[in-house]
Design a protein around this motif. Structure first.
Motif, PDB file in Angstrom:
ATOM      1  N   GLY A 116       0.780  -1.228   0.000  1.00 38.08           N
ATOM      2  CA  GLY A 116       0.000   0.000   0.000  1.00 38.08           C
ATOM      3  C   GLY A 116       0.813   1.280   0.000  1.00 38.08           C
ATOM      4  N   ASN A 117       2.150   1.187  -0.005  1.00 40.53           N
ATOM      5  CA  ASN A 117       3.020   2.364  -0.055  1.00 40.53           C
ATOM      6  C   ASN A 117       2.693   3.391   1.046  1.00 40.53           C
ATOM      7  N   ASN A 118       2.303   2.903   2.227  1.00 43.31           N
ATOM      8  CA  ASN A 118       1.937   3.824   3.308  1.00 43.31           C
ATOM      9  C   ASN A 118       2.869   3.712   4.505  1.00 43.31           C
ATOM     10  N   THR A 119       4.087   3.233   4.269  1.00 45.11           N
ATOM     11  CA  THR A 119       5.071   3.116   5.336  1.00 45.11           C
ATOM     12  C   THR A 119       6.396   3.708   4.862  1.00 45.11           C
ATOM     13  N   ASN A 120       6.913   4.663   5.606  1.00 39.51           N
ATOM     14  CA  ASN A 120       8.176   5.314   5.263  1.00 39.51           C
ATOM     15  C   ASN A 120       8.853   5.741   6.566  1.00 39.51           C
ATOM     16  N   THR A 127       9.049  -5.847  12.373  1.00 45.03           N
ATOM     17  CA  THR A 127       8.593  -4.634  13.047  1.00 45.03           C
ATOM     18  C   THR A 127       7.099  -4.741  13.313  1.00 45.03           C
ATOM     19  N   ILE A 128       6.664  -4.330  14.497  1.00 43.06           N
ATOM     20  CA  ILE A 128       5.251  -4.407  14.870  1.00 43.06           C
ATOM     21  C   ILE A 128       4.502  -3.209  14.300  1.00 43.06           C
ATOM     22  N   LEU A 129       3.457  -3.497  13.497  1.00 44.52           N
ATOM     23  CA  LEU A 129       2.516  -2.498  13.036  1.00 44.52           C
ATOM     24  C   LEU A 129       1.116  -3.060  13.237  1.00 44.52           C
ATOM     25  N   ALA A 130       0.103  -2.232  13.004  1.00 45.46           N
ATOM     26  CA  ALA A 130      -1.266  -2.688  13.206  1.00 45.46           C
ATOM     27  C   ALA A 130      -2.160  -2.152  12.104  1.00 45.46           C
ATOM     28  N   ASN A 131      -3.365  -2.688  12.042  1.00 47.79           N
ATOM     29  CA  ASN A 131      -4.316  -2.316  11.001  1.00 47.79           C
ATOM     30  C   ASN A 131      -5.236  -1.233  11.533  1.00 47.79           C
ATOM     31  N   GLY A 132      -4.934   0.021  11.201  1.00 46.52           N
ATOM     32  CA  GLY A 132      -5.721   1.138  11.698  1.00 46.52           C
ATOM     33  C   GLY A 132      -4.839   2.142  12.409  1.00 46.52           C
ATOM     34  N   GLU A 133      -5.347   2.755  13.452  1.00 47.21           N
ATOM     35  CA  GLU A 133      -4.579   3.770  14.178  1.00 47.21           C
ATOM     36  C   GLU A 133      -3.472   3.116  15.000  1.00 47.21           C
ATOM     37  N   SER A 145      11.887  -1.357  35.630  1.00 47.47           N
ATOM     38  CA  SER A 145      12.420  -0.063  36.035  1.00 47.47           C
ATOM     39  C   SER A 145      12.748   0.814  34.828  1.00 47.47           C
ATOM     40  N   ALA A 146      12.867   0.195  33.655  1.00 43.29           N
ATOM     41  CA  ALA A 146      13.219   0.950  32.455  1.00 43.29           C
ATOM     42  C   ALA A 146      12.683   0.236  31.224  1.00 43.29           C
ATOM     43  N   VAL A 147      12.303   1.017  30.213  1.00 42.22           N
ATOM     44  CA  VAL A 147      11.854   0.473  28.937  1.00 42.22           C
ATOM     45  C   VAL A 147      12.356   1.382  27.827  1.00 42.22           C
ATOM     46  N   GLY A 148      12.867   0.767  26.757  1.00 45.09           N
ATOM     47  CA  GLY A 148      13.324   1.502  25.587  1.00 45.09           C
ATOM     48  C   GLY A 148      12.608   1.012  24.348  1.00 45.09           C
ATOM     49  N   LEU A 149      12.409   1.907  23.391  1.00 46.42           N
ATOM     50  CA  LEU A 149      11.672   1.585  22.169  1.00 46.42           C
ATOM     51  C   LEU A 149      12.411   2.127  20.955  1.00 46.42           C
ATOM     52  N   GLU A 150      12.510   1.300  19.917  1.00 47.37           N
ATOM     53  CA  GLU A 150      12.912   1.800  18.607  1.00 47.37           C
ATOM     54  C   GLU A 150      11.632   1.981  17.802  1.00 47.37           C
ATOM     55  N   LEU A 151      11.304   3.224  17.490  1.00 44.80           N
ATOM     56  CA  LEU A 151      10.068   3.542  16.795  1.00 44.80           C
ATOM     57  C   LEU A 151      10.330   3.770  15.312  1.00 44.80           C
ATOM     58  N   LEU A 152       9.458   3.234  14.467  1.00 41.16           N
ATOM     59  CA  LEU A 152       9.399   3.611  13.063  1.00 41.16           C
ATOM     60  C   LEU A 152       8.375   4.743  12.991  1.00 41.16           C
ATOM     61  N   THR A 153       8.807   5.938  12.617  1.00 39.81           N
ATOM     62  CA  THR A 153       7.924   7.100  12.667  1.00 39.81           C
ATOM     63  C   THR A 153       7.335   7.418  11.292  1.00 39.81           C
ATOM     64  N   ASN A 154       6.207   8.137  11.310  1.00 40.66           N
ATOM     65  CA  ASN A 154       5.597   8.569  10.062  1.00 40.66           C
ATOM     66  C   ASN A 154       5.929  10.043   9.805  1.00 40.66           C
ATOM     67  N   SER A 155       5.210  10.660   8.873  1.00 40.88           N
ATOM     68  CA  SER A 155       5.551  12.022   8.469  1.00 40.88           C
ATOM     69  C   SER A 155       5.259  13.047   9.557  1.00 40.88           C
ATOM     70  N   GLN A 209      -0.491   6.971   7.604  1.00 34.12           N
ATOM     71  CA  GLN A 209       0.863   6.496   7.328  1.00 34.12           C
ATOM     72  C   GLN A 209       1.361   5.790   8.576  1.00 34.12           C
ATOM     73  N   ASN A 210       1.802   4.552   8.397  1.00 40.99           N
ATOM     74  CA  ASN A 210       2.072   3.678   9.543  1.00 40.99           C
ATOM     75  C   ASN A 210       3.152   4.201  10.480  1.00 40.99           C
ATOM     76  N   GLU A 211       2.943   3.894  11.765  1.00 44.40           N
ATOM     77  CA  GLU A 211       3.980   3.966  12.785  1.00 44.40           C
ATOM     78  C   GLU A 211       4.169   2.558  13.328  1.00 44.40           C
ATOM     79  N   GLY A 212       5.348   2.242  13.823  1.00 44.03           N
ATOM     80  CA  GLY A 212       5.592   0.893  14.317  1.00 44.03           C
ATOM     81  C   GLY A 212       6.643   0.844  15.399  1.00 44.03           C
ATOM     82  N   ILE A 213       6.839  -0.354  15.933  1.00 40.21           N
ATOM     83  CA  ILE A 213       7.851  -0.619  16.950  1.00 40.21           C
ATOM     84  C   ILE A 213       8.815  -1.658  16.394  1.00 40.21           C
TER      85      ILE A 213
END
Length: 220
Positions: A116-120, A127-133, A145-155, A209-213
């Motif tokens: 769908g060309n909706n991920t950049n 990578t974890i993504l979902a269908n919708g928001e 005590s601590a959590v870190g995330l690598e995020l795939l960000t959108n525009s 446009q997708n965001e993910g972990i």
């Protein structure tokens, strides 16, 4: 993309990050900032050095993770409930990832997936993504005590993170503190003096446009 379920109801929370003092020069170099109870990290190396956090296992191959492939090759999906248990393949998982505002699926998308060309940018590993928001809730079956995330960000790359502690209090970290860039892979990490029961990542525009972990680190 996104999905539905929530292990805890996360309320509005109270913003307690605005009154923190300015970073000193050393803190700026390390990519850290104090926000209320939480120390916020924007560099993965500084986060792991300070917390001793280790990365949770994701599946080695996104296509093989689940039997359903509604988003085509290089990906596989499961229903929004019960979400994704991590470490992947563990008989005693410690983390559950949900997408409470998604419609049908929560998925692993593999390197180069571009349905769908909706991920950049495109994923470079499962990578974890979902269908919708794309808002994600991460529940810690053993509080951390601590959590870190690598995020795939959108525009838009606009995020608000809510930490819920074991005493049911919350802290909200706003986008101005996180300072995530658009259409890239960004690290954000949190270390707290109070143990963290769950974290909610509220994103903007994930249905368009997708965001993910792309990775998760935790420290006991």
């Amino acid at each position: 993309m996104k999905m539905f379920r929530s292990m805890w109801v996360l309320g509005c929370g109270v913003l307690v990050s605005c009154g923190a003092p300015m970073q000193d020069e050393e803190g700026a170099v390390l990519g850290t900032q104090q926000a209320g109870l939480a120390q916020v990290f924007t560099q993965q190396a500084a986060f792991t050095a300070a917390t001793g956090a280790t990365q949770l296992a994701f599946p080695a191959n996104a296509f093989d993770a689940y039997p359903d492939h509604p988003s085509g090759g290089r990906s596989s999906c499961g229903p929004t409930l019960p979400g994704i248990d991590l470490p992947w393949g563990s008989s005693a998982p410690t983390v559950n990832v949900l997408a409470p505002r998604a419609s049908t699926w929560i998925c692993f998308m593999g390197a180069g997936w571009n349905h769908g060309n909706n991920t950049n940018p495109l994923p470079v590993k499962p990578t974890i993504l979902a269908n919708g928001e794309d808002d994600f809730e991460i529940a810690f079956l053993r509080p951390v005590s601590a959590v870190g995330l690598e995020l795939l960000t959108n525009s838009q790359a606009l995020h608000k993170v809510t930490l819920t502690f074991t005493d049911a209090t919350q802290e909200v970290i706003e986008d101005a503190v996180l300072a995530t860039g658009a259409n890239t892979f960004e690290f954000v990490g949190f270390q707290s003096s109070k143990r963290i029961r769950s974290i909610f990542i509220d994103t903007t525009g994930g249905a368009s446009q997708n965001e993910g972990i792309a990775a998760i680190w935790t420290a006991p």
